[in-house]
Design an enzyme around this catalytic site. Structure first.
Site, PDB file in Angstrom:
ATOM      1  N   SER A 198       2.930  -2.089  10.395  1.00 12.01           N
ATOM      2  CA  SER A 198       5.180  -2.288  10.810  1.00 12.01           C
ATOM      3  C   SER A 198       5.265  -3.742  10.570  1.00 12.01           C
ATOM      4  O   SER A 198       6.543  -4.061  10.599  1.00 12.01           O
ATOM      5  CB  SER A 198       5.370  -1.625  12.614  1.00 12.01           C
ATOM      6  OG  SER A 198       4.299  -0.629  12.304  1.00 12.01           O
ATOM      7  N   ASN A 247       0.691  -1.016   0.003  1.00 15.95           N
ATOM      8  CA  ASN A 247       0.243   0.128  -0.460  1.00 15.95           C
ATOM      9  C   ASN A 247       0.752   0.952   0.090  1.00 15.95           C
ATOM     10  O   ASN A 247       1.484   1.567   1.146  1.00 15.95           O
ATOM     11  CB  ASN A 247      -1.186  -0.026   1.126  1.00 15.95           C
ATOM     12  CG  ASN A 247      -1.355   1.680   1.307  1.00 15.95           C
ATOM     13  OD1 ASN A 247      -1.733   2.232   0.542  1.00 15.95           O
ATOM     14  ND2 ASN A 247      -1.911   1.599   2.015  1.00 15.95           N
ATOM     15  N   TRP A 248       1.103   1.460  -0.898  1.00 15.03           N
ATOM     16  CA  TRP A 248       1.884   2.978  -1.341  1.00 15.03           C
ATOM     17  C   TRP A 248       1.586   4.457   0.008  1.00 15.03           C
ATOM     18  O   TRP A 248       2.097   5.215  -0.006  1.00 15.03           O
ATOM     19  CB  TRP A 248       2.469   2.965  -2.474  1.00 15.03           C
ATOM     20  CG  TRP A 248       3.206   2.380  -3.174  1.00 15.03           C
ATOM     21  CD1 TRP A 248       3.633   1.453  -3.059  1.00 15.03           C
ATOM     22  CD2 TRP A 248       3.625   1.861  -4.667  1.00 15.03           C
ATOM     23  NE1 TRP A 248       3.987   0.277  -3.954  1.00 15.03           N
ATOM     24  CE2 TRP A 248       3.385   1.067  -5.175  1.00 15.03           C
ATOM     25  CE3 TRP A 248       3.463   3.008  -5.895  1.00 15.03           C
ATOM     26  CZ2 TRP A 248       4.959   0.969  -6.269  1.00 15.03           C
ATOM     27  CZ3 TRP A 248       4.195   2.980  -7.209  1.00 15.03           C
ATOM     28  CH2 TRP A 248       4.228   1.936  -7.246  1.00 15.03           C
ATOM     29  N   LYS A 249       0.017   4.540  -0.385  1.00 17.72           N
ATOM     30  CA  LYS A 249      -0.571   5.513  -0.150  1.00 17.72           C
ATOM     31  C   LYS A 249      -0.078   6.652  -1.017  1.00 17.72           C
ATOM     32  O   LYS A 249       0.218   6.553  -2.397  1.00 17.72           O
ATOM     33  CB  LYS A 249       0.351   5.755   1.452  1.00 17.72           C
ATOM     34  CG  LYS A 249       0.154   4.647   2.381  1.00 17.72           C
ATOM     35  CD  LYS A 249      -0.263   5.032   3.938  1.00 17.72           C
ATOM     36  CE  LYS A 249       0.344   3.411   4.997  1.00 17.72           C
ATOM     37  NZ  LYS A 249       0.074   3.378   6.489  1.00 17.72           N
ATOM     38  N   GLY A 258       2.853  -1.435   3.949  1.00 18.36           N
ATOM     39  CA  GLY A 258       3.115   0.209   3.788  1.00 18.36           C
ATOM     40  C   GLY A 258       4.164   0.827   3.714  1.00 18.36           C
ATOM     41  O   GLY A 258       4.907   0.579   2.272  1.00 18.36           O
ATOM     42  N   GLU A 287      -6.521   5.167   8.013  1.00 14.34           N
ATOM     43  CA  GLU A 287      -6.680   6.934   7.419  1.00 14.34           C
ATOM     44  C   GLU A 287      -7.456   6.683   6.346  1.00 14.34           C
ATOM     45  O   GLU A 287      -8.081   8.339   6.884  1.00 14.34           O
ATOM     46  CB  GLU A 287      -5.146   6.826   6.153  1.00 14.34           C
ATOM     47  CG  GLU A 287      -4.091   6.074   7.579  1.00 14.34           C
ATOM     48  CD  GLU A 287      -2.842   5.478   6.457  1.00 14.34           C
ATOM     49  OE1 GLU A 287      -2.968   5.702   5.398  1.00 14.34           O
ATOM     50  OE2 GLU A 287      -1.622   4.663   7.572  1.00 14.34           O
ATOM     51  N   HIS A 314      -9.724   1.182   5.014  1.00 15.28           N
ATOM     52  CA  HIS A 314      -7.854   2.046   5.229  1.00 15.28           C
ATOM     53  C   HIS A 314      -8.316   2.592   6.639  1.00 15.28           C
ATOM     54  O   HIS A 314      -9.266   3.808   6.715  1.00 15.28           O
ATOM     55  CB  HIS A 314      -7.431   2.023   4.290  1.00 15.28           C
ATOM     56  CG  HIS A 314      -6.147   2.073   5.046  1.00 15.28           C
ATOM     57  ND1 HIS A 314      -5.579   3.863   6.203  1.00 15.28           N
ATOM     58  CD2 HIS A 314      -4.764   1.123   5.105  1.00 15.28           C
ATOM     59  CE1 HIS A 314      -3.978   2.873   6.324  1.00 15.28           C
ATOM     60  NE2 HIS A 314      -3.633   1.742   6.029  1.00 15.28           N
ATOM     61  N   GLY A 316       2.477   2.067  10.928  1.00 12.35           N
ATOM     62  CA  GLY A 316       3.522   3.083  10.543  1.00 12.35           C
ATOM     63  C   GLY A 316       4.214   3.654  12.051  1.00 12.35           C
ATOM     64  O   GLY A 316       4.277   4.851  11.977  1.00 12.35           O
ATOM     65  N   GLU A 365      -5.142  -5.276  10.542  1.00 14.88           N
ATOM     66  CA  GLU A 365      -5.001  -3.914  11.292  1.00 14.88           C
ATOM     67  C   GLU A 365      -4.576  -3.010  12.226  1.00 14.88           C
ATOM     68  O   GLU A 365      -5.145  -1.697  12.414  1.00 14.88           O
ATOM     69  CB  GLU A 365      -4.565  -2.810   9.763  1.00 14.88           C
ATOM     70  CG  GLU A 365      -3.850  -3.236   8.125  1.00 14.88           C
ATOM     71  CD  GLU A 365      -3.536  -2.447   7.478  1.00 14.88           C
ATOM     72  OE1 GLU A 365      -2.304  -2.796   6.989  1.00 14.88           O
ATOM     73  OE2 GLU A 365      -4.267  -0.920   7.199  1.00 14.88           O
TER      74      GLU A 365
END
Ligand code: PGA
Length: 247
Positions: free
Chosen positions: A210, A7-9, A231, A94, A92, A170, A164
């Site tokens: 992570s 997941n490059w975000k 990520g 976020e 997600h 992160g 997650e």
């Protein structure tokens, strides 16, 4: 199905993304699991074209909750599918936290993604306070019931789950294999209650938060962890490749 998904975000310009995808394409010829990379919308068409003869599939990181029309700035599931992307990451944390995506919005997005031929990687997970209060099972159950347990068994075949824990995303604070296995088993049990044991056994449940080249093997060794949603470590070819090799 075993899977490692990146997941490059909101990272990488188009040129940087193409460079990373090219590196991955050259290295991933015969992976022992499904490999997916989630990229920003603007990368999708180029990266999907680049990877068309590769075993690596492409995912969007989001899609609109409306089919089409006057929604300036939005990207529909049909548009995502038309790029050659096969997956869409939804739910997600976020998106839930910063863009206020609630159960109902995510129900709409999931329906539209599936209806337009995309497979969905649906993310669930508790925040730190919920984990500290021992409420993680309650939270993931409500997230599943709120947005995806309305799907038919046929639709469910195109759903991958990603657990997650938000406190691990992160932060460098990975869930221990024991913590992750425990809740993955619980999640699989919920899927079994809803869709039956056979479907539950066939459901892919990824761990994210992570997960990196150092801890992946230990996490993937757990019976109910089918792979990872990665990520930060998915932004560096060497690290992402090491995680694929660990699966
Ligand atoms: P991380 O992100 O690997 O950087 O913790 C995982 C995710 O948000 O999918």
């Amino acid at each position: 199905m075993k899977m490692v998904a990146g997941n490059w975000k909101m990272n990488k310009t188009l040129q940087e993304g193409v460079a990373l995808a090219t590196e991955l394409k050259e290295a991933v010829k015969n992976p022992n699991c499904a490999v997916v990379i989630g990229t920003p919308f603007i990368h999708l068409a180029t990266v999907a074209e680049l990877l068309k003869d590769s075993p690596i599939a492409v995912a969007a990181e989001n899609c609109a909750d409306k089919e089409k029309g006057a929604y300036t700035g939005e990207v529909s599931a049909a548009m995502v599918r038309s790029t050659g992307a096969e997956y869409c990451i939804l739910g997600h944390s976020e998106r839930r936290a910063y863009y206020h995506e609630d159960y109902a919005i995510l129900r709409e997005k999931t329906q539209l993604a599936l209806a337009n031929g995309l497979k969905v990687i649906f993310c669930i997970g508790e925040v730190k306070e919920e984990r500290e209060a021992g409420k993680q099972n309650e939270v993931v159950k409500a997230q599943l019931e709120g947005s995806v347990f309305n799907l038919t068994a046929e639709e469910w075949k195109n759903v991958v789950l990603a657990y997650e824990p938000v406190w691990a995303i992160g932060t460098g604070l990975t869930a221990t294999p024991e913590q992750a296995q425990e809740i993955h088993a619980y999640i699989r049990g919920l899927v079994a209650q809803r869709y039956g044991q056979e479907v539950a056994d066939a459901t892919t449940i990824l761990y994210g938060g992570s997960c990196n080249e150092k801890n992946a093997a230990e996490l993937f060794a757990c019976p109910d962890i089918d792979g990872g949603l990665i990520g930060g470590a998915a932004l560096v070819a060497e690290k992402f490749l090491a995680i694929i090799a660990a699966r």
